[in-house]
Design an enzyme around this catalytic site. Structure first.
Site, PDB file in Angstrom:
ATOM      1  NE  ARG A   1      -2.787   0.447   3.468  1.00 24.32           N
ATOM      2  CZ  ARG A   1      -2.008   0.702   4.543  1.00 24.32           C
ATOM      3  NH1 ARG A   1      -1.275   1.790   4.589  1.00 24.32           N
ATOM      4  NH2 ARG A   1      -1.980  -0.148   5.545  1.00 24.32           N
TER       5      ARG A   1
ATOM      6  CE1 TYR B   1     -17.502  11.023 -15.773  1.00 20.78           C
ATOM      7  CE2 TYR B   1     -16.202  11.171 -13.765  1.00 20.78           C
ATOM      8  CZ  TYR B   1     -17.035  10.458 -14.615  1.00 20.78           C
ATOM      9  OH  TYR B   1     -17.393   9.178 -14.286  1.00 20.78           O
TER      10      TYR B   1
ATOM     11  CG  ASP C   1      -9.723  15.570 -15.297  1.00 19.65           C
ATOM     12  OD1 ASP C   1      -9.042  14.969 -16.150  1.00 19.65           O
ATOM     13  OD2 ASP C   1     -10.712  15.059 -14.743  1.00 19.65           O
TER      14      ASP C   1
ATOM     15  CE  LYS D   1     -12.830   7.100 -18.627  1.00 22.05           C
ATOM     16  NZ  LYS D   1     -12.794   7.737 -17.353  1.00 22.05           N
TER      17      LYS D   1
HETATM   18  N1  PLP Z   1     -12.048  12.862 -15.173  1.00 21.95           N
HETATM   19  C1  PLP Z   1     -12.609  12.725 -16.373  1.00 21.95           C
HETATM   20  C2  PLP Z   1     -12.486  13.826 -17.382  1.00 21.95           C
HETATM   21  C3  PLP Z   1     -13.327  11.563 -16.686  1.00 21.95           C
HETATM   22  O1  PLP Z   1     -13.901  11.447 -17.899  1.00 21.95           O
HETATM   23  C4  PLP Z   1     -13.446  10.550 -15.708  1.00 21.95           C
HETATM   24  C5  PLP Z   1     -14.206   9.319 -15.979  1.00 21.95           C
HETATM   25  O2  PLP Z   1     -14.916   9.230 -16.967  1.00 21.95           O
HETATM   26  C6  PLP Z   1     -12.841  10.735 -14.454  1.00 21.95           C
HETATM   27  C7  PLP Z   1     -12.140  11.897 -14.226  1.00 21.95           C
HETATM   28  C8  PLP Z   1     -12.973   9.708 -13.370  1.00 21.95           C
HETATM   29  O3  PLP Z   1     -12.133   8.625 -13.649  1.00 21.95           O
HETATM   30  P1  PLP Z   1     -12.429   7.106 -13.215  1.00 21.95           P
HETATM   31  O4  PLP Z   1     -13.649   6.666 -13.954  1.00 21.95           O
HETATM   32  O5  PLP Z   1     -11.178   6.387 -13.601  1.00 21.95           O
HETATM   33  O6  PLP Z   1     -12.657   7.126 -11.738  1.00 21.95           O
END
Ligand code: PLP
Length: 390
Positions: A52, A105, A178, A203
Site C-alpha cells: 500500500r 465530468y 484534469d 482512458k
Molecule cells: N475525469 C474525467 C475527465 C473523466 O472522464 C473521468 C471518468 O470518466 C474521471 C475523471 C474519473 O475517472 P475514473 O472513472 O477512472 O474514476
C-alpha cells in the site's frame, strides 16, 4: 531515465523503466506482492516494506507519469475518482472552498457536491471560459482550489490554463487541471502554471479499455505559499487512505503509456475526419470540437494543445429521440460508457455518463451524443456514422 530533454515517446518507453538489474528484463515485472523481507528490523531493500505504501511496479508507473507531465512526483490510484478524492483531502480542510467547472465530468461534480460538500468543502460552479466569472466565484481567504478540466467532458469546453493559474495563485489557491481528455502528449498543464494534474488513466493513458486507474502529478515548484510540502501531503494521504493502483493495473497503464503518442496521433487524425463529416451532415445541428475555428475556445486550445484530441460531441436536430436512436443503431462504434480506448465508443451523456448531474447546473443537453473516436480504419467509422444518422 526521466531526463526532460528526451522526447515524449522516449520518456514514455523508458522513464522509470530501466531493465531489471537481476535479469535484464526490458519490461518492469509485475511485483504481485504485498510485503517484503527486511534485513533486520527496519532494514528495507529499496525502501519497500508494504505494497500500500509502495510497490516497484507502481513506482515505475509513477516515475513515468511524472516524466511525461514534466512534474515533481507522480502518484497512481485505483481510479481517477480515487485520485481526485485523495487530492481533495490532501489540500483542503472543512471550511475551505473550491471553484469547479460548470461543465465538469459528472463524477467529479458528484464528488464535490455529494461527498466533499457534506464533509465541509464548499464549491461554486463557474464557466471557466469566462475569466471574470472565475474571479467572481473566488471567496478571498477561503478558496483553496480552482479545479479545471480542459477539454471538458462531454461539452469539449476549453479553459485557459495560464490565465487560470494567475487567478488561482493571486487568491492563494492551487490550480488543479484534469488532463484526461488531452493526455500528457497533447497538453502539459504544469508547464503553463498548474500545480497538480489529474488523470483518469482508465482512458487514453491505459488506452485499451482493460483497466481502471487514476493519477496525480505535482508541479516541481508549487506557486502557493503553505503548499510547499504538497508531495509529502499527497504521499501521506495516498498511503493513509489506501486507494492505490495495484501491481497488475499499474503494469497495464505503464504498457499503455508506451504507445500513447502514436495512438493519440491516430485518434486525432480520425477525429478530424469525423468532425468534417458531421459538420456537413444535415441531421446534425452542432459539432463540439476544439479544433473547429468556430469553437469559442479554439484560439486558446491551439495555444496550449499540440492537437485537439479524439473526443467529439454533436447535437441532433431531431432531439433526444434521434440521439437515442443513433446510439442504438451504431455497429462499429460500440454503445458504452468510458472513452480513450483503441475502439470507438458512442454514448448519450444525458442518460449515461452524466445522468448523475441531471437537474443540476451541470445538466447536459438531451440531444447530445458523445463519440470517443478510436483508431480503427476511418472509412469504417464514417460508414457507420452514415448508417447510424441515416
Ligand atoms: N475525469 C474525467 C475527465 C473523466 O472522464 C473521468 C471518468 O470518466 C474521471 C475523471 C474519473 O475517472 P475514473 O472513472 O477512472 O474514476
Amino acid at each position: 531515465m526521466s531526463d526532460q530533454t528526451a522526447g515524449f515517446s522516449t520518456r514514455a518507453i523508458h522513464a522509470g523503466q530501466d531493465p531489471d538489474p537481476l535479469t535484464g528484463a526490458v519490461v518492469p515485472p509485475i511485483y504481485q506482492v504485498s510485503t517484503y523481507k527486511q534485513d533486520g528490523v527496519g532494514g528495507l531493500r529499496g525502501g519497500y516494506e508494504y505494497s500500500r505504501s509502495a510497490n516497484p511496479t507502481r513506482t515505475a508507473l509513477e516515475e513515468c507519469l511524472a516524466a511525461l507531465e514534466g512534474g515533481s512526483r507522480g502518484f497512481a490510484f485505483a481510479s481517477g475518482l480515487a485520485a481526485e478524492d485523495t487530492l481533495l483531502r490532501s489540500v483542503a480542510r472543512p471550511g475551505d472552498h473550491a471553484v469547479v467547472p460548470d461543465d465538469a465530468y459528472g463524477g467529479t461534480y458528484r464528488l464535490f457536491a455529494k461527498v466533499a460538500e457534506p464533509w465541509g468543502l464548499a464549491h461554486t460552479p463557474a464557466h471557466l471560459g469566462d475569466l471574470d466569472a472565475v474571479r467572481a466565484a473566488i471567496r478571498p481567504g477561503e478558496t483553496k482550489l480552482v479545479w479545471a478540466e480542459t477539454p471538458t467532458n462531454p461539452l469539449l469546453g476549453i479553459a485557459d490554463i495560464a490565465a487560470l493559474a494567475d487567478i488561482a495563485h493571486e487568491a492563494g489557491a492551487l490550480l488543479v487541471v484534469d488532463n484526461t481528455f488531452a493526455t500528457s502528449y497533447l497538453q502539459n498543464p504544469l508547464a503553463l502554471g498548474a500545480d497538480v494534474v489529474v488523470h483518469s488513466t482508465t482512458k487514453y493513458a491505459g488506452g485499451h479499455s482493460d483497466v481502471v486507474g487514476g493519477a496525480l502529478v505535482t508541479a516541481k515548484t508549487v506557486a502557493v505559499p503553505g503548499f510547499s510540502d504538497l508531495d509529502d501531503r499527497i504521499a501521506f494521504h495516498q498511503n493513509s487512505m489506501g486507494a492505490v493502483a495495484g501491481p497488475f493495473d499499474s503494469w497495464l497503464v505503464l504498457r499503455g503509456l508506451k504507445t500513447l503518442a502514436v495512438r493519440m496521433d491516430r485518434h486525432c487524425d480520425n477525429a478530424e475526419t469525423v468532425v468534417q463529416f458531421l459538420s456537413e451532415h444535415p441531421r446534425v445541428s452542432h459539432v463540439l470540437y476544439p479544433g473547429l475555428d468556430s469553437h469559442p475556445g479554439h484560439a486558446v486550445a491551439a495555444s496550449q494543445m499540440r492537437r485537439f484530441g479524439g473526443m467529439v460531441s454533436f447535437r441532433l436536430r431531431g432531439g433526444v429521440e434521434e440521439a437515442l436512436a443513433a446510439c442504438k443503431r451504431a455497429e462499429v462504434f460500440t454503445l458504452g460508457e468510458s472513452l480513450g480506448g483503441v475502439e470507438s465508443l458512442i454514448e448519450h451523456p444525458g442518460r449515461m455518463t452524466h445522468a448523475s448531474v441531471a437537474g443540476s447546473v451541470l445538466e447536459v443537453p438531451d440531444d447530445l451524443v458523445r463519440l470517443s473516436v478510436g483508431i480503427e480504419d476511418i472509412s469504417d467509422l464514417i460508414a457507420d456514422l452514415e448508417q447510424l444518422l441515416a
